[in-house]
Design a protein around this motif. Structure first.
Motif, short mmCIF file in Angstrom:
data_model
loop_
_atom_site.label_atom_id
_atom_site.label_comp_id
_atom_site.label_asym_id
_atom_site.label_seq_id
_atom_site.Cartn_x
_atom_site.Cartn_y
_atom_site.Cartn_z
N MET A 266 -40.02 23.52 14.96
CA MET A 266 -41.31 23.47 15.20
C MET A 266 -41.95 23.15 13.73
N MET A 269 -46.85 20.83 14.24
CA MET A 269 -47.24 20.76 15.65
C MET A 269 -48.80 20.19 15.67
N GLY A 273 -47.05 18.00 18.52
CA GLY A 273 -47.20 18.57 19.80
C GLY A 273 -46.66 20.28 19.46
N ASN A 274 -47.08 21.11 20.52
CA ASN A 274 -46.78 22.54 20.35
C ASN A 274 -45.32 22.83 20.97
N THR A 275 -44.56 22.12 21.46
CA THR A 275 -43.31 22.42 22.11
C THR A 275 -42.23 21.68 21.27
N LEU A 276 -41.16 22.43 21.41
CA LEU A 276 -39.73 21.57 21.13
C LEU A 276 -39.54 20.24 21.68
N ASN A 277 -39.95 20.40 22.96
CA ASN A 277 -39.71 19.06 23.87
C ASN A 277 -40.73 17.79 23.37
N ASP A 278 -41.86 18.41 23.00
CA ASP A 278 -42.81 17.20 22.27
C ASP A 278 -42.34 16.88 21.20
N GLU A 301 -33.39 22.43 24.93
CA GLU A 301 -34.49 21.67 25.35
C GLU A 301 -34.51 20.59 24.51
N ALA A 302 -34.37 20.43 23.18
CA ALA A 302 -34.54 19.35 22.47
C ALA A 302 -33.36 18.31 22.67
#
Length: 646
Positions: A266, A269, A273-278, A301-302
């Motif tokens: 992270m 952000m 984006g605010n998620t690890l996916n983003d 998730e990454a």
């Protein structure tokens, strides 16, 4: 090879740089060694704001024919009154500073016009005659959150040891902007930098339009990197992504040889984006159809995002295992910390893939099959790669002359441990490294950071970063009392409420406790590009220290579990008050917020004052060894290195 007779390049009216065996792509490919004699001077910018800045450094258009065709926009340099090269270099820094935008990360771009960033990048490359030439570069392109610089540095060292001419582009720089451009393992020379810089600057300024303004700082530096690597005819260009991947300025590379994605976490952000996916989606944006890619073990998730994007583009994606230290054949990894084994493992995979895809693997390896020993060139590269500000140790021991006029050490030891960690994961890695090295254990030992030679009764420590320090005789060292001090600053977006607790808890779990913490503003600003020789004032009056005081309150809350009250003198944020030297000698477990003051920390108004105060403190007490961890910001680390270098 650069050839000139003196440092001011005094060649009559015009000083001209001559390069051998190097073709410069402008609007026509030509050899710079055959400049025409007829030259007409005009100002660099046509802009009054920059006119004074460029005094003594002018440009000319050639008005002659080369093979029947007019070649315009050739770069020449005029040095009035034998202007030193360093003065010209400061002019270049001022020009670069004019490209810094005032927008904050995450804000919409302030650049007007109908073109997007990557469209503008392609147009800048076309103006410089590089659009087709960068396709000739055999690129290793690397994105990621943590370890990009280290991975790229390992790749560069490996391939250089394999006998290839290397170009390395990384960011940010710590001391001097030329660090971003390495040729064969060395920062580009000042005179070569000036030549390429002013050529690019001039051509781009000439072609500015309402829809195509001058590129912002990082875009200009990226274009400059491509210019340098093409003209220097490197065999391999290792390119580190600046921020993200998909929309990064470096992503004009259409067909790299191989791509890499380092550890993801992270960070940034506000942009990604605010998620690890983003974040993973942006980082995987450097993948190109059917071009091999490697990554390291990631959170699930990454990893799923990386795999999905690879599948869309038919990219063969492999996970590189961390380096097995046994493969170094008794040598040690040059960059310290267990996390560097992950970066080194990725660098090995990227380098091997590059060698195989360019038809060079058999030339450097006599090993076949899985699990074979690393080629000797790989081992040499991994054991000699160097990168400023990452798990770096610098000795700073003051000496005073004795009555005979000779110098003898009569003070305590001052040792700086520098790591630009600024995410939760990298801060944890930094804490583990620092605890390991101050305890004298792990692969971060002094022998892994330096080469040593005996000189009389002292041991000279020649750091691989180029600095020289001295260790006292071991018998004297044993009598010293060690104190661990934190020197910290970070940007507000870095979430110090996460970084500082992670640092304290990780160090404490290894038995390392900070006696004191010092909070200081960085010298570097985001509105000016400084060189290694830029003037640094000892103190800046009226400096806003509110952020440093908020960091101090957070620290005291971590240590004591409550908010002590600032003493009145601190509330004034005075630039006059420094802690007494004895402040360093008190242990954190013994200090308490008595008498309404901070007992375990201090805010010091400037970094130069801090370094001076630390030096004065150890000189006052010869029995002390002060071990200063500098972290939280690469800008802070770079500023400390600048000051220690002086």
């Amino acid at each position: 090879m650069l050839v000139h007779s003196n440092t001011t390049l005094n060649c009559g009216i015009f000083g001209v740089l001559h390069f051998r065996n190097c073709q410069f792509s402008m609007r026509k490919k030509w050899s710079f060694s055959s400049l025409p004699a007829s030259l007409n001077i005009h100002d660099l910018t046509g802009n009054n704001d920059l006119h004074q800045m460029t005094k003594g450094l002018r440009y000319a258009k050639m008005s002659s024919q080369v093979k029947g065709k007019t070649v315009s926009n050739a770069l020449t340099t005029e040095y009035e009154e034998n202007l030193p090269l360093s003065s010209s270099y400061e002019n270049a820094m001022q020009a670069l500073s004019s490209l810094i935008t005032r927008q904050k990360r995450g804000e919409q771009s302030q650049i007007a016009g109908r073109y997007g960033k990557l469209q503008r990048m392609s147009m800048y490359l076309k103006i410089l005659g590089l659009e087709d030439r960068i396709a000739e570069l055999k690129v290793i392109h690397v994105s990621g959150t943590k370890g990009k610089g280290s991975t790229c540095t390992f790749c560069e060292a490996i391939l250089r040891e394999c006998g290839f001419r290397t170009g390395l582009f990384t960011s940010p720089h710590l001391i001097d902007v030329r660090e971003r451009f390495r040729i064969n393992g060395l920062d580009i020379t000042e005179d070569k930098f000036l030549f390429y810089f002013w050529e690019c600057w001039h051509l781009l300024r000439e072609n500015v339009t309402e829809d195509l303004p001058m590129p912002p700082l990082f875009q200009f530096l990226t274009v400059l990197a491509f210019k340098i690597f093409v003209c220097e005819q490197v065999d391999v260009a290792i390119i580190e992504v600046g921020l993200g991947g998909e929309m990064d300025s470096t992503n004009v590379i259409k067909e790299p040889v191989v791509c890499g994605v380092t550890s993801l976490g992270m960070d940034h952000m506000e942009v990604l984006g605010n998620t690890l996916n983003d974040i993973a989606f942006h980082k995987a944006g450097i993948f190109k159809p059917q071009i091999p890619a490697f990554t390291v073990p990631q959170l699930s998730e990454a990893m799923s995002v990386l795999q999905d994007r690879a599948l869309e583009l038919m990219v063969p994606l492999e996970v590189a295992a961390p380096l097995d230290i046994e493969k170094l054949k008794g040598l040690e990894l040059s960059l310290s910390g267990d996390h560097q084994l992950v970066n080194a493992g990725l660098a090995v995979s990227l380098s091997e893939c590059w060698l195989r895809r360019t038809g060079n693997w058999e030339k450097v390896s006599h090993n076949d099959g899985q699990g074979a020993d690393l080629p000797d060139a790989f081992v040499r590269g991994l054991s000699t790669a160097h990168l400023l500000g990452r798990a770096q140790i610098v000795y700073d021991i003051s000496s005073v002359p004795n009555s005979s006029g000779l110098f003898e050490n009569s003070s305590g030891e001052l040792i700086f441990y520098l790591d630009g960690a600024h995410t939760a994961e990298s801060m944890e890695a930094c804490a583990k490294w620092f605890s390991s090295v101050v305890k004298g254990s792990g692969n971060s030992s002094l022998s892994s950071m330096s080469s040593t030679t005996k000189i009389n009764n002292m041991e000279e420590v020649v750091q691989r970063n180029g600095y020289i320090g001295h260790k006292m005789e071991k018998t004297k060292q044993a009598n010293k009392i060690s104190k661990q001090i934190l020197l910290f600053n970070c940007m507000e977006v870095r979430h110090p409420q996460v970084l500082l607790p992670r640092l304290v808890s990780t160090c404490a779990s290894s038995g390392t406790h900070f006696s004191k913490a010092l909070f200081v503003p960085s010298v570097s600003t985001y509105s000016k590009v400084m060189s290694g020789s830029s003037f640094i004032p000892l103190a800046i009056s009226g400096k806003d220290l509110s952020w440093q005081f908020s960091l101090q309150r957070l620290w005291e809350r971590i240590i004591h579990g409550a908010d002590p009250v600032l003493e009145k003198s601190s509330m004034k944020e005075s630039t006059e008050i420094l802690p007494p030297c004895k402040f360093l000698y008190e242990d954190a477990p013994l200090c308490s917020p008595a008498e309404e003051c901070f007992a375990c920390s201090a805010v010091i108004p400037s970094l130069p004052l801090t370094i001076k105060w630390l030096r004065d403190s150890v000189q006052e007490n010869p029995s002390i060894r002060v071990q200063v961890l500098v972290t939280g910001s690469l800008h802070l680390v770079g500023d400390v290195l600048k000051l220690l270098k002086r």
